[in-house]
Design a protein around this motif. Sequence first.
Motif, PDB file in Angstrom:
ATOM      1  N   LYS A 294       0.837  -1.205   0.000  1.00 10.37           N
ATOM      2  CA  LYS A 294       0.000   0.000   0.000  1.00 10.37           C
ATOM      3  C   LYS A 294       0.870   1.252   0.000  1.00 10.37           C
ATOM      4  O   LYS A 294       0.618   2.185  -0.757  1.00 10.37           O
ATOM      5  CB  LYS A 294      -0.920  -0.017   1.226  1.00 10.37           C
ATOM      6  CG  LYS A 294      -1.715   1.246   1.459  1.00 10.37           C
ATOM      7  CD  LYS A 294      -2.957   1.304   0.624  1.00 10.37           C
ATOM      8  CE  LYS A 294      -3.879   2.418   1.035  1.00 10.37           C
ATOM      9  NZ  LYS A 294      -3.648   3.670   0.379  1.00 10.37           N
ATOM     10  N   ARG A 295       1.910   1.272   0.837  1.00 17.65           N
ATOM     11  CA  ARG A 295       2.821   2.425   0.873  1.00 17.65           C
ATOM     12  C   ARG A 295       3.480   2.638  -0.481  1.00 17.65           C
ATOM     13  O   ARG A 295       3.596   3.773  -0.950  1.00 17.65           O
ATOM     14  CB  ARG A 295       3.907   2.212   1.924  1.00 17.65           C
ATOM     15  CG  ARG A 295       3.508   2.615   3.284  1.00 17.65           C
ATOM     16  CD  ARG A 295       4.715   2.674   4.209  1.00 17.65           C
ATOM     17  NE  ARG A 295       4.248   2.804   5.561  1.00 17.65           N
ATOM     18  CZ  ARG A 295       4.711   2.109   6.580  1.00 17.65           C
ATOM     19  NH1 ARG A 295       5.681   1.257   6.412  1.00 17.65           N
ATOM     20  NH2 ARG A 295       4.226   2.299   7.770  1.00 17.65           N
ATOM     21  N   GLU A 296       3.943   1.558  -1.068  1.00 21.55           N
ATOM     22  CA  GLU A 296       4.600   1.656  -2.373  1.00 21.55           C
ATOM     23  C   GLU A 296       3.630   2.189  -3.422  1.00 21.55           C
ATOM     24  O   GLU A 296       3.991   3.058  -4.223  1.00 21.55           O
ATOM     25  CB  GLU A 296       5.140   0.289  -2.789  1.00 21.55           C
ATOM     26  CG  GLU A 296       5.966   0.331  -4.053  1.00 21.55           C
ATOM     27  CD  GLU A 296       6.578  -1.015  -4.385  1.00 21.55           C
ATOM     28  OE1 GLU A 296       6.617  -1.345  -5.583  1.00 21.55           O
ATOM     29  OE2 GLU A 296       7.005  -1.723  -3.459  1.00 21.55           O
ATOM     30  N   GLN A 297       2.409   1.693  -3.396  1.00 18.68           N
ATOM     31  CA  GLN A 297       1.415   2.161  -4.358  1.00 18.68           C
ATOM     32  C   GLN A 297       1.084   3.637  -4.114  1.00 18.68           C
ATOM     33  O   GLN A 297       0.947   4.405  -5.068  1.00 18.68           O
ATOM     34  CB  GLN A 297       0.135   1.314  -4.282  1.00 18.68           C
ATOM     35  CG  GLN A 297      -0.835   1.593  -5.396  1.00 18.68           C
ATOM     36  CD  GLN A 297      -0.241   1.332  -6.779  1.00 18.68           C
ATOM     37  OE1 GLN A 297       0.366   0.311  -7.020  1.00 18.68           O
ATOM     38  NE2 GLN A 297      -0.398   2.270  -7.683  1.00 18.68           N
ATOM     39  N   ASP A 298       0.980   4.031  -2.855  1.00 17.46           N
ATOM     40  CA  ASP A 298       0.739   5.445  -2.534  1.00 17.46           C
ATOM     41  C   ASP A 298       1.883   6.316  -3.040  1.00 17.46           C
ATOM     42  O   ASP A 298       1.661   7.403  -3.576  1.00 17.46           O
ATOM     43  CB  ASP A 298       0.564   5.640  -1.026  1.00 17.46           C
ATOM     44  CG  ASP A 298      -0.751   5.088  -0.495  1.00 17.46           C
ATOM     45  OD1 ASP A 298      -1.644   4.750  -1.319  1.00 17.46           O
ATOM     46  OD2 ASP A 298      -0.887   4.981   0.743  1.00 17.46           O
TER      47      ASP A 298
END
Length: 111
Positions: A57-61
């Motif tokens: 999720k962090r990477e996608q954000d």
Amino acid sequence: MKKGDQSEGVNFIFSKFSNMRKEQKELVQQEIFMAAEREQMKIQAKLEQERMKIATKREQDQINFEREIMLKDPSKVTTEEGRAWVIAQQKAIWASVNRGGGIGDGSSGNV
């Protein structure tokens, strides 16, 4: 059969029975310990799965943030500081892409 022989036989059987009970208790304790270990491993696997979800999720954000910055037109930002920030971020992202980091590697300065 003599009384002494009977007594020895009873003692032998009692000793065997006691040993069997002791072994049975040890097996039960081992099984309880193994069940607790299995449960702990399940919990650890769930935690690791959650960590992976959060990291993804962090990477996608980060990718979305960097994509938004790269698509932003600095000339449409109303303040000079804002334009300078957008340009600096775009340069950082571009430099990261050129280093092989790619969008989403987190090196754009977004905190």
